[in-house]
Design an enzyme around this catalytic site. Structure first.
Site, PDB file in Angstrom:
ATOM      1  N   GLY A 193      -3.268   9.266  -2.461  1.00  0.00           N
ATOM      2  CA  GLY A 193      -2.512   8.030  -2.528  1.00  0.00           C
ATOM      3  C   GLY A 193      -2.069   7.710  -3.936  1.00  0.00           C
ATOM      4  NE  ARG A 194       1.677   9.649  -7.633  1.00  0.00           N
ATOM      5  CZ  ARG A 194       1.037  10.272  -8.625  1.00  0.00           C
ATOM      6  NH1 ARG A 194       0.727   9.609  -9.721  1.00  0.00           N
ATOM      7  NH2 ARG A 194       0.706  11.538  -8.514  1.00  0.00           N
ATOM      8  N   GLY A 195      -0.040   4.312  -6.177  1.00  0.00           N
ATOM      9  CA  GLY A 195       0.533   2.969  -6.129  1.00  0.00           C
ATOM     10  C   GLY A 195       0.668   2.387  -7.509  1.00  0.00           C
ATOM     11  N   GLY A 196       0.878   1.042  -7.567  1.00  0.00           N
ATOM     12  CA  GLY A 196       1.048   0.384  -8.845  1.00  0.00           C
ATOM     13  C   GLY A 196      -0.195   0.441  -9.707  1.00  0.00           C
ATOM     14  N   GLY A 224      -2.259   3.164  -9.968  1.00  0.00           N
ATOM     15  CA  GLY A 224      -2.528   4.517 -10.428  1.00  0.00           C
ATOM     16  C   GLY A 224      -2.524   5.488  -9.255  1.00  0.00           C
ATOM     17  CE  LYS A 267      -8.711   1.451  -7.825  1.00  0.00           C
ATOM     18  NZ  LYS A 267      -8.382   0.168  -7.153  1.00  0.00           N
ATOM     19  CG  ASP A 300      -2.876  -7.604  -3.461  1.00  0.00           C
ATOM     20  OD1 ASP A 300      -1.893  -8.097  -2.879  1.00  0.00           O
ATOM     21  OD2 ASP A 300      -2.819  -6.537  -4.081  1.00  0.00           O
TER      22      ASP A 300
END
Length: 654
Positions: free
Chosen positions: A330-333, A335, A351, A455
């Site tokens: 996975g990848r997101g805001g 990292g 992570k 969130d």
């Protein structure tokens, strides 16, 4: 979030971005020298803006005063776009000249404000207004804006924002078109659609859209009070006379009320940005305190009094095959996340956080370590430990969080997946919703002080091997202040999931999480995203608005995902009646009024059928009523009082 609450988003983008740029971001700007201001600021002393916050020898509310002055200056910036097609100011010298001219006009009659002291205080760096090709998708001119956004979206923006924006419905329509246009900009700038509200890049793109809307789309232009009030969030002067309100006065009152409510949040945001350098130093110091724990021993070892482990980077590198792309899950805001196998055979998710120099990076890392290390609940993703590397030659300081691995990934992959996979069954959806609710109940009532996640969304709900849900990603979480609501200067989260009172005023309570949970319930039950962009003709549609409309029309079953509507065993978990009950609870949890939302404990009882779901209270009318709400136990009651021409947005805090 209803249209009355969503009106502030466009205006928020302007002010946030005007403040967001620091001198470091424009080191290449030219010197001041002798230059003239390209902005026409002749409107400043005659425009009907509310100067009360800046009156007197010392402003009563300096942050509020500065935010007002930013909005006043934004009229000139939008006027420049209208006249020349260029966004922002071409050089630091020209910007300095504009600020000097601005201060003189503030000091002159009829305003007679202390402009010589206000302008340097509010705008210490002229460079913050200078044009930059890196601002958003490389857009610096109106022509480039039209090229990137596309003819269809620009035409929709021109149509929606072209007329009189003094009424709430018309301003809301302009906002919807602005959101759609901004989504095209964000796509061109490679900004995630889930970027949080305080993301600077997102704010940059909002700035371009609202400036374009005020300067070019609107026929009257930015010097029209309704236009400035709607698109630029400017607080307008209140009428001196006070005759009984009539239809002819409604537009002027609305133009004043909407920006005034916006100003409260904007003031808090300004204060945060001015102080961010000092806060950044504190964040680095806080992270250093954690890193010192591993300075005397390189091998992985327990962190004292936390129940977590301080991992050695060599062990994590080996576990993930050198952070190989094949182990990237996975990848997101935040990292990237890698699958890894530790020496004892246990499978973990590692992570790797973003560069610590990224704004908020250190704070979110230390916050997540400190909060989750002490949490133990079956519906929360367990934190194994962390790792900090200070001496990496190539990458500098690196930070890692290590969790138990959730083999089925994020909930989003199942409810919105484009891959050929079986749809979630009713039983699975029911379990997932209940798991998230119980995880939140533990955070709100199972620990002291309570923790607000801030969130909750589908990407932050992970599924284990048995398809049971675990709440993840506590980087934005905050501990409560006992007996108080939390007023935050940094509004963080994801568009669409934010409770109105939190997005507008920064007021954070347990019911802010309840709102996000309600949105999530509607997504799970309908298979529909929080913001539907599939109908460009009618503009983006919030899931809360869509579901509310169907329920009030007696078509609750139309909300259910097609897979649920055709499921062969509808009696499992209570059948169709239970499905509809879950939908109603989701709508109730996502009600705009704080007092009308249940607590998460009450929501759990309603979902389980141990407590009746009350009749859904009406939403506040956009204008024509002033609605007062009261909360007494579990009685979600509303009483309309016909005492004003518009809804008081402050009621959302009650």
């Amino acid at each position: 979030m209803p249209s009355s609450a969503r009106l502030m988003v466009l205006a928020l983008g302007v002010v946030a971005v005007l403040l967001a740029r620091s001198p470091e971001e424009v080191d290449g700007a030219s010197g001041r020298g002798n230059a003239t201001c390209p902005l026409d600021l002749s409107y400043v002393p005659t425009f009907p803006w509310d100067s009360d916050l800046c009156a007197g020898g010392a402003a009563r509310n300096m942050t509020g005063c500065c935010m007002t002055l930013l909005s006043v200056l934004a009229i000139g910036l939008a006027g420049q776009v209208r006249a020349t097609g260029h966004f922002r100011i071409p050089s630091a010298a020209a910007s300095a000249a504009c600020l000097d001219d601005f201060g003189k006009r503030l000091s002159s009659p009829p305003l007679s404000l202390p402009g010589a002291s206000l302008v340097p205080t509010c705008f210490p760096s002229p460079e913050q207004f200078v044009a930059s090709p890196n601002f958003c998708a490389g857009v610096t001119t109106a022509a480039e804006y039209r090229s990137v956004v596309g003819n269809a979206s620009v035409a929709a923006l021109d149509s929606a924002c072209g007329g009189d924006l003094s009424s709430l419905p018309l301003c809301s329509r302009c906002l919807d078109a602005g959101i759609a246009a901004t989504s095209r900009l964000k796509a061109a700038a490679n900004i995630s659609s889930n970027a949080s509200t305080d993301d600077a890049a997102t704010g940059n793109c909002f700035y371009l859209t609202v400036t374009y809307a005020a300067g070019i789309s609107n026929a009257a232009g930015p010097t029209s009070p309704p236009t400035a009030g709607c698109t630029l969030g400017l607080a307008l002067a209140s009428p001196h006379a006070a005759p009984p309100p009539s239809k002819s006065h409604t537009t002027a009152i609305l133009a004043t009320a909407i920006p005034t409510a916006f100003l409260v949040l904007a003031s808090l945001l300004a204060f945060l940005i001015w102080r961010r350098r000092d806060k950044k130093k504190k964040k680095k110091k806080k992270t250093h305190e954690i890193s010192k724990e591993g300075s005397t021993e390189r091998r992985s070892h327990p962190r004292p009094n936390t129940g977590s482990i301080l991992f050695d980077i060599a062990e994590l590198t080996k576990a993930t095959g050198g952070f190989a792309d094949g182990n990237l899950v996975g990848r997101g805001g935040f990292g990237a996340v890698y699958r890894g196998v530790l020496a004892d055979g246990s499978v973990v998710a590692v992570k790797k956080m973003l560069d610590p120099d990224v704004e908020g990076g250190d704070e979110e890392f230390t916050n997540e370590v400190e909060i989750i290390s002490h949490l133990r609940h079956r519906n929360l993703v367990p934190l194994r430990g962390c790792c900090i590397v200070d001496d990496d030659v190539e990458e500098g300081k690196q930070k890692f969080l290590v969790y138990d691995y959730m083999p089925n990934g994020a909930l989003e992959d199942f409810i919105f997946s484009k891959r050929p996979a079986p749809a979630l069954t009713w039983s699975q959806r029911r379990n997932i919703i209940m798991d998230v609710a119980r995880g939140l109940e533990y955070l709100h009532y199972g620990v002291k002080p309570a923790i607000y996640h801030r969130d909750i969304k589908a990407t932050n709900i992970l599924l284990d091997a048995d398809m049971r849900a675990r709440v993840a990603d506590f980087g934005l979480a905050r501990r409560s202040r006992e007996g108080q609501s939390h007023l935050t200067t940094r509004v963080a989260g994801t568009h669409g999931y934010l409770a109105p009172e939190y997005a507008l005023y920064g007021q954070l309570t347990e019911k802010s999480d309840v709102y996000s949970f309600g949105v999530l319930v509607l997504e799970v039950m309908s298979g529909r995203r929080v913001l539907d962009m599939s109908a460009p003709a009618s503009g983006p549609v919030l899931i809360t608005d869509w579901a509310w409309t169907l329920v009030k029309a007696g078509q609750t079953r139309e909300i259910l995902d097609e897979a649920l509507a055709t499921e062969e065993s509808p009696r499992v978990g209570g059948g169709r009646g239970a499905m509809e009950r879950f939908v109603l609870v989701g709508i109730l949890c996502a009600h705009v009024m704080v007092a009308l939302r249940p607590t998460i404990t009450e929501a759990v009882k309603m979902l389980e059928g141990d407590m009746d779901v009350p009749e859904l209270p009406d939403r506040p009318l956009p204008y024509g009523h002033n609605v007062l709400f009261s909360e007494a136990g579990s009685n979600f009651s509303a009483s309309p009082v016909f005492s004003g021409p518009f809804m008081d947005n402050g009621d959302m805090l009650r």
